[in-house]
Design a protein around this motif. Structure first.
Motif, PDB file in Angstrom:
ATOM      1  N   SER A 263      46.098 106.797  37.345  1.00 25.47           N
ATOM      2  CA  SER A 263      46.077 105.337  37.436  1.00 25.47           C
ATOM      3  C   SER A 263      45.751 104.875  38.849  1.00 25.47           C
ATOM      4  N   ARG A 264      46.258 105.582  39.842  1.00 26.63           N
ATOM      5  CA  ARG A 264      45.956 105.224  41.239  1.00 26.63           C
ATOM      6  C   ARG A 264      44.473 105.453  41.541  1.00 26.63           C
ATOM      7  N   LYS A 267      42.557 102.637  40.010  1.00 27.28           N
ATOM      8  CA  LYS A 267      42.744 101.398  40.750  1.00 27.28           C
ATOM      9  C   LYS A 267      41.860 101.352  41.984  1.00 27.28           C
ATOM     10  N   GLU A 270      38.176 100.704  40.816  1.00 31.91           N
ATOM     11  CA  GLU A 270      37.937  99.652  39.836  1.00 31.91           C
ATOM     12  C   GLU A 270      36.848  98.659  40.234  1.00 31.91           C
TER      13      GLU A 270
END
Length: 313
Positions: A263-264, A267, A270
């Motif tokens: 997820s990091r 992010k 993105e």
């Protein structure tokens, strides 16, 4: 890759390869990953001193690029970034500026940017050491990036995607897809490497510079046959510039930071990058696996049809 074994290449049409649907469904697509692992294990068995040769090669790179011996310390602490340097067609016009900016911003953080040109390697051994000594490769879509299969585990490949505006010419749009892998994305899919993409915009094209993206007459200028602009604009021939700030962002956000979880990683990428493949863990699970984060089809269409005047914003 000139050193791929023929018996392995023959097997890349097996059930382990992927089609477009398979990539989006996240299926196994393991053929190239198996090839990568086979190549690395073969070279290690063939040359027990390979890793020591790589460390010596890295040490020499640092010395040749002006790093003082007392500054080097442990060569494994350095990040060496290879910028693909082509001499004809798809020439990276401001590569020297990028290298200078990299030195200014990151040399004290033990990051060195260098040019790499596979045509200057006069043997298989030279090709191996040239690419196995890198922590990251950055270059325009093309064959030289296939050598990224030789990068160490969790190495980074940043594929620079050419500007393909659909309302001018959509030839070569398969080189800049973000809702599915590019052809290079198929090679790195499912591996323990990080493969990112960044789409260039209008400012990357040093042609018809008096006309902006939305100006009338841009298509006529770029497709002009009289001065052969139409040939020069073809993505496979077109020389290009890259925003130096994008390269700095990539180094600062990815190369110099740990990847604690998927997820990091997502992010960080993105806004500016597409993740064709990453090697990360999910949640509390510390086991790392290959993961992909493609752009949605609607976002990809924004690029394709020119809704975004400047892809870098």
């Amino acid at each position: 890759l000139t050193f791929f074994t023929a018996d392995k290449i023959e097997h890349l049409d097996s059930d382990e390869t992927c089609d477009g649907r398979g990539f989006r469904k996240g299926n196994r697509c393991t053929a190239y990953n198996h090839l990568r692992q086979d190549l690395l294990s073969r070279y290690e068995r063939k040359d027990p001193l390979l890793h020591e040769k790589i460390r010596d090669y890295r040490h020499n790179i640092l010395l040749e690029n002006g790093v003082a011996p007392q500054q080097i310390g442990n060569v494994d602490d350095w990040k060496i970034v290879g910028l693909t340097d082509r001499k004809a067609r798809r020439v990276w016009l401001n590569i020297d500026e990028v290298i200078q900016t990299c030195e200014t911003n990151f040399l004290l953080k033990k990051v060195l940017c260098i040019k790499v040109n596979v045509e200057e390697a006069n043997s298989t051994q030279a090709q191996l050491l040239m690419h196995m000594s890198l922590d990251s490769m950055i270059g325009i879509h093309g064959a030289q990036l296939t050598h990224g299969v030789l990068l160490p585990q969790e190495g980074f490949i940043l594929e620079i995607l050419p500007w393909i505006p659909h309302n001018i010419s959509d030839y070569g749009e398969w080189t800049a897809t973000t809702d599915r892998p590019t052809p290079l994305g198929e090679i790195f899919h499912g591996t323990n490497l990080h493969h990112l993409g960044f789409r260039l915009g209008r400012e990357s094209v040093p042609m018809c510079e008096h006309l902006g993206w939305s100006d009338r007459g841009l298509k006529a200028c770029l497709m002009n046959e009289t001065n052969e602009n139409n040939i020069k604009f073809n993505w496979s021939n077109r020389d290009f510039n890259v925003d130096v700030n994008m390269i700095s962002k990539f180094i600062a956000s990815f190369l110099l930071k740990d990847i604690p979880n998927c997820s990091r990683m997502y992010k960080r990428a993105e806004e500016n990058f597409v993740i064709y493949n990453t090697y990360c863990s999910k949640g509390e699970d510390k086991v790392k696996r290959a993961k992909q984060y493609f752009h949605s089809r609607s976002r990809a269409r924004q690029y394709k049809y020119g809704s975004r005047q400047d892809d870098n914003n």
